[in-house]
Design a protein around this motif. Structure first.
Motif, PDB file in Angstrom:
ATOM      1  N   PHE A  67      45.829  44.246  47.210  1.00 58.26           N
ATOM      2  CA  PHE A  67      46.006  45.681  46.985  1.00 58.26           C
ATOM      3  C   PHE A  67      44.662  46.258  46.548  1.00 58.26           C
ATOM      4  O   PHE A  67      44.079  45.814  45.553  1.00 58.26           O
ATOM      5  CB  PHE A  67      47.075  45.920  45.919  1.00 58.26           C
ATOM      6  CG  PHE A  67      47.585  47.340  45.848  1.00 58.26           C
ATOM      7  CD1 PHE A  67      47.468  48.212  46.915  1.00 58.26           C
ATOM      8  CD2 PHE A  67      48.201  47.806  44.689  1.00 58.26           C
ATOM      9  CE1 PHE A  67      47.950  49.513  46.849  1.00 58.26           C
ATOM     10  CE2 PHE A  67      48.691  49.103  44.605  1.00 58.26           C
ATOM     11  CZ  PHE A  67      48.563  49.955  45.699  1.00 58.26           C
ATOM     12  N   ASN A  68      44.178  47.244  47.297  1.00 56.00           N
ATOM     13  CA  ASN A  68      42.883  47.862  47.048  1.00 56.00           C
ATOM     14  C   ASN A  68      43.096  49.356  46.804  1.00 56.00           C
ATOM     15  O   ASN A  68      43.675  50.049  47.635  1.00 56.00           O
ATOM     16  CB  ASN A  68      41.967  47.648  48.268  1.00 56.00           C
ATOM     17  CG  ASN A  68      40.648  48.411  48.161  1.00 56.00           C
ATOM     18  OD1 ASN A  68      40.009  48.419  47.122  1.00 56.00           O
ATOM     19  ND2 ASN A  68      40.256  49.040  49.264  1.00 56.00           N
ATOM     20  N   ILE A  69      42.641  49.834  45.653  1.00 55.77           N
ATOM     21  CA  ILE A  69      42.734  51.254  45.332  1.00 55.77           C
ATOM     22  C   ILE A  69      41.333  51.848  45.354  1.00 55.77           C
ATOM     23  O   ILE A  69      40.440  51.369  44.655  1.00 55.77           O
ATOM     24  CB  ILE A  69      43.383  51.494  43.961  1.00 55.77           C
ATOM     25  CG1 ILE A  69      44.770  50.846  43.886  1.00 55.77           C
ATOM     26  CG2 ILE A  69      43.486  52.994  43.675  1.00 55.77           C
ATOM     27  CD1 ILE A  69      45.458  51.007  42.540  1.00 55.77           C
ATOM     28  N   GLU A  70      41.147  52.901  46.161  1.00 62.82           N
ATOM     29  CA  GLU A  70      39.870  53.590  46.254  1.00 62.82           C
ATOM     30  C   GLU A  70      39.922  54.891  45.477  1.00 62.82           C
ATOM     31  O   GLU A  70      40.991  55.508  45.366  1.00 62.82           O
ATOM     32  CB  GLU A  70      39.542  53.932  47.714  1.00 62.82           C
ATOM     33  CG  GLU A  70      39.385  52.754  48.636  1.00 62.82           C
ATOM     34  CD  GLU A  70      39.075  53.185  50.048  1.00 62.82           C
ATOM     35  OE1 GLU A  70      38.653  52.323  50.837  1.00 62.82           O
ATOM     36  OE2 GLU A  70      39.258  54.378  50.379  1.00 62.82           O
ATOM     37  N   GLY A  71      38.770  55.335  44.989  1.00 62.24           N
ATOM     38  CA  GLY A  71      38.745  56.642  44.370  1.00 62.24           C
ATOM     39  C   GLY A  71      37.533  56.865  43.492  1.00 62.24           C
ATOM     40  O   GLY A  71      36.759  55.939  43.209  1.00 62.24           O
ATOM     41  N   ASN A  72      37.400  58.119  43.080  1.00 64.73           N
ATOM     42  CA  ASN A  72      36.314  58.520  42.187  1.00 64.73           C
ATOM     43  C   ASN A  72      36.722  58.175  40.753  1.00 64.73           C
ATOM     44  O   ASN A  72      37.790  58.597  40.295  1.00 64.73           O
ATOM     45  CB  ASN A  72      36.081  60.025  42.328  1.00 64.73           C
ATOM     46  CG  ASN A  72      34.769  60.475  41.720  1.00 64.73           C
ATOM     47  OD1 ASN A  72      34.206  59.800  40.874  1.00 64.73           O
ATOM     48  ND2 ASN A  72      34.285  61.618  42.151  1.00 64.73           N
ATOM     49  N   PRO A  73      35.899  57.419  40.030  1.00 65.69           N
ATOM     50  CA  PRO A  73      36.290  56.951  38.695  1.00 65.69           C
ATOM     51  C   PRO A  73      36.226  58.045  37.642  1.00 65.69           C
ATOM     52  O   PRO A  73      35.303  58.128  36.832  1.00 65.69           O
ATOM     53  CB  PRO A  73      35.286  55.830  38.417  1.00 65.69           C
ATOM     54  CG  PRO A  73      34.072  56.227  39.195  1.00 65.69           C
ATOM     55  CD  PRO A  73      34.590  56.879  40.442  1.00 65.69           C
ATOM     56  N   GLU A  74      37.254  58.888  37.652  1.00 69.21           N
ATOM     57  CA  GLU A  74      37.412  59.916  36.643  1.00 69.21           C
ATOM     58  C   GLU A  74      38.741  59.695  35.930  1.00 69.21           C
ATOM     59  O   GLU A  74      39.573  58.922  36.398  1.00 69.21           O
ATOM     60  CB  GLU A  74      37.337  61.300  37.286  1.00 69.21           C
ATOM     61  CG  GLU A  74      35.975  61.576  37.924  1.00 69.21           C
ATOM     62  CD  GLU A  74      35.873  62.946  38.546  1.00 69.21           C
ATOM     63  OE1 GLU A  74      34.758  63.473  38.595  1.00 69.21           O
ATOM     64  OE2 GLU A  74      36.911  63.475  38.985  1.00 69.21           O
ATOM     65  N   GLY A  75      38.938  60.404  34.828  1.00 63.97           N
ATOM     66  CA  GLY A  75      40.033  60.181  33.885  1.00 63.97           C
ATOM     67  C   GLY A  75      41.329  59.618  34.412  1.00 63.97           C
ATOM     68  O   GLY A  75      41.689  58.464  34.150  1.00 63.97           O
ATOM     69  N   LYS A  76      42.080  60.413  35.166  1.00 59.17           N
ATOM     70  CA  LYS A  76      43.406  60.005  35.613  1.00 59.17           C
ATOM     71  C   LYS A  76      43.342  58.796  36.536  1.00 59.17           C
ATOM     72  O   LYS A  76      44.198  57.899  36.472  1.00 59.17           O
ATOM     73  CB  LYS A  76      44.100  61.179  36.314  1.00 59.17           C
ATOM     74  CG  LYS A  76      45.555  60.924  36.662  1.00 59.17           C
ATOM     75  CD  LYS A  76      46.193  62.164  37.285  1.00 59.17           C
ATOM     76  CE  LYS A  76      47.652  61.892  37.655  1.00 59.17           C
ATOM     77  NZ  LYS A  76      48.274  63.088  38.305  1.00 59.17           N
ATOM     78  N   PHE A  77      42.326  58.752  37.380  1.00 55.34           N
ATOM     79  CA  PHE A  77      42.171  57.617  38.293  1.00 55.34           C
ATOM     80  C   PHE A  77      41.900  56.331  37.510  1.00 55.34           C
ATOM     81  O   PHE A  77      42.477  55.275  37.798  1.00 55.34           O
ATOM     82  CB  PHE A  77      41.035  57.884  39.282  1.00 55.34           C
ATOM     83  CG  PHE A  77      40.773  56.739  40.223  1.00 55.34           C
ATOM     84  CD1 PHE A  77      41.510  56.607  41.393  1.00 55.34           C
ATOM     85  CD2 PHE A  77      39.800  55.792  39.943  1.00 55.34           C
ATOM     86  CE1 PHE A  77      41.284  55.553  42.263  1.00 55.34           C
ATOM     87  CE2 PHE A  77      39.559  54.737  40.811  1.00 55.34           C
ATOM     88  CZ  PHE A  77      40.299  54.621  41.968  1.00 55.34           C
ATOM     89  N   ILE A  78      41.027  56.414  36.535  1.00 58.06           N
ATOM     90  CA  ILE A  78      40.709  55.232  35.726  1.00 58.06           C
ATOM     91  C   ILE A  78      41.961  54.717  35.031  1.00 58.06           C
ATOM     92  O   ILE A  78      42.241  53.502  35.031  1.00 58.06           O
ATOM     93  CB  ILE A  78      39.606  55.560  34.706  1.00 58.06           C
ATOM     94  CG1 ILE A  78      38.276  55.817  35.424  1.00 58.06           C
ATOM     95  CG2 ILE A  78      39.452  54.422  33.694  1.00 58.06           C
ATOM     96  CD1 ILE A  78      37.155  56.264  34.502  1.00 58.06           C
ATOM     97  N   ASP A  79      42.737  55.607  34.442  1.00 53.84           N
ATOM     98  CA  ASP A  79      43.964  55.202  33.756  1.00 53.84           C
ATOM     99  C   ASP A  79      44.941  54.539  34.728  1.00 53.84           C
ATOM    100  O   ASP A  79      45.575  53.528  34.400  1.00 53.84           O
ATOM    101  CB  ASP A  79      44.627  56.413  33.107  1.00 53.84           C
ATOM    102  CG  ASP A  79      43.802  56.999  31.966  1.00 53.84           C
ATOM    103  OD1 ASP A  79      42.930  56.278  31.443  1.00 53.84           O
ATOM    104  OD2 ASP A  79      44.021  58.173  31.624  1.00 53.84           O
ATOM    105  N   LEU A  80      45.068  55.114  35.924  1.00 51.15           N
ATOM    106  CA  LEU A  80      45.963  54.553  36.942  1.00 51.15           C
ATOM    107  C   LEU A  80      45.568  53.130  37.299  1.00 51.15           C
ATOM    108  O   LEU A  80      46.410  52.213  37.319  1.00 51.15           O
ATOM    109  CB  LEU A  80      45.939  55.433  38.191  1.00 51.15           C
ATOM    110  CG  LEU A  80      46.710  54.895  39.405  1.00 51.15           C
ATOM    111  CD1 LEU A  80      48.210  55.035  39.178  1.00 51.15           C
ATOM    112  CD2 LEU A  80      46.292  55.634  40.678  1.00 51.15           C
ATOM    113  N   VAL A  81      44.299  52.932  37.598  1.00 49.42           N
ATOM    114  CA  VAL A  81      43.830  51.614  38.028  1.00 49.42           C
ATOM    115  C   VAL A  81      44.013  50.580  36.925  1.00 49.42           C
ATOM    116  O   VAL A  81      44.454  49.445  37.170  1.00 49.42           O
ATOM    117  CB  VAL A  81      42.358  51.679  38.477  1.00 49.42           C
ATOM    118  CG1 VAL A  81      41.808  50.282  38.755  1.00 49.42           C
ATOM    119  CG2 VAL A  81      42.220  52.559  39.714  1.00 49.42           C
ATOM    120  N   LYS A  82      43.715  50.959  35.689  1.00 51.36           N
ATOM    121  CA  LYS A  82      43.877  50.015  34.581  1.00 51.36           C
ATOM    122  C   LYS A  82      45.334  49.627  34.377  1.00 51.36           C
ATOM    123  O   LYS A  82      45.642  48.494  33.987  1.00 51.36           O
ATOM    124  CB  LYS A  82      43.307  50.614  33.290  1.00 51.36           C
ATOM    125  CG  LYS A  82      41.790  50.622  33.235  1.00 51.36           C
ATOM    126  CD  LYS A  82      41.320  51.143  31.882  1.00 51.36           C
ATOM    127  CE  LYS A  82      39.817  51.068  31.745  1.00 51.36           C
ATOM    128  NZ  LYS A  82      39.356  51.548  30.423  1.00 51.36           N
TER     129      LYS A  82
END
Length: 237
Positions: A67-82
């Protein structure tokens, strides 16, 4: 062996155009795995115009391949990935309104920022790949920032392939060799298709993974999803 990760963003785009759940994103992802894909990629954006954050949680619960998640490492994205803890996170410098990814990181300019983000993800046991242009200095910067892999941005390669494929591939070969010399894994993605994929693979033997969405889903309209995935796997291996 180069792994095929299918980006299912376009399935979500089609679903969202009419509301409801047709096509069923989760079922399509499972079918991609069943038909031979070795990974699933999603790129959730802040406006959720295709992949919704709820989709990411639903996919995490059922995906059995990478499973690979792409995106710009900003607030909501960082929380999601973690919280999700995918096998891999691919960091892409997309501004909020970008239609699609259109440039790699300047890993020299943003090295300190990237180093902090990468460290946080790696502490969660997540492999980190940086989306970069095929430039030796950008690959070097990715290694210095602590990335595990780089993903080479292949739109320029695809754009120039039919005009002069040797010239189109040249800088990618150099960047790939630099990645190997630094111990970085190597991914590639953007505008790869059945015309240009094999030549990329044949000239870059250390290619670990390609992420393909738009072209693969378009081809599936003509050839069917199962047959299309097998066609892409054949080009890779």
């Amino acid at each position: 062996m180069t792994r095929l990760s299918v980006n299912v963003n376009k399935i979500a785009t089609l679903r969202n155009s009419r509301g409801g759940n047709n096509p069923d994103l989760i079922q399509v992802a499972l079918d991609c795995e069943r038909f031979g894909a070795q990974g699933i990629t999603v790129h959730p954006r802040p406006d959720e115009r295709h992949i919704k954050y709820a989709d990411v949680y639903a996919l995490k619960a059922v995906i059995k391949t990478e499973f690979n998640i792409e995106g710009n490492p900003e607030g909501k994205f960082i929380d999601l990935v973690k919280e999700i803890k995918p096998h891999q996170v691919t960091l892409v410098p997309d501004p909020p309104g970008a239609i699609t990814s259109n440039a790699g990181w300047n890993t020299l300019k943003y090295k300190d920022f990237l180093r902090d983000v990468i460290r946080d993800f790696k502490e969660e046991g997540i492999r980190v790949s940086l989306f970069v242009d095929p430039v030796e200095q950008m690959v070097e910067g990715a290694a210095e920032a602590g990335a595990d892999r780089v993903e080479l941005y292949t739109e320029p390669y695809a754009k120039n392939f039919l005009m002069n494929k040797d010239q189109a591939i040249s800088e990618y070969i150099i960047a790939a060799k630099k990645a190997a010399s630094l111990g970085l894994g190597l991914n590639a993605g953007h505008d790869l298709d059945l015309k240009n994929l094999k030549y990329l693979k044949d000239n870059i033997p250390n290619l670990d993974e390609v992420s393909i969405g738009h072209a693969l889903i378009c081809d599936a309209l003509y050839f069917g999803l199962e047959n299309t995935i097998q066609m892409y796997l054949k080009e890779l291996n």
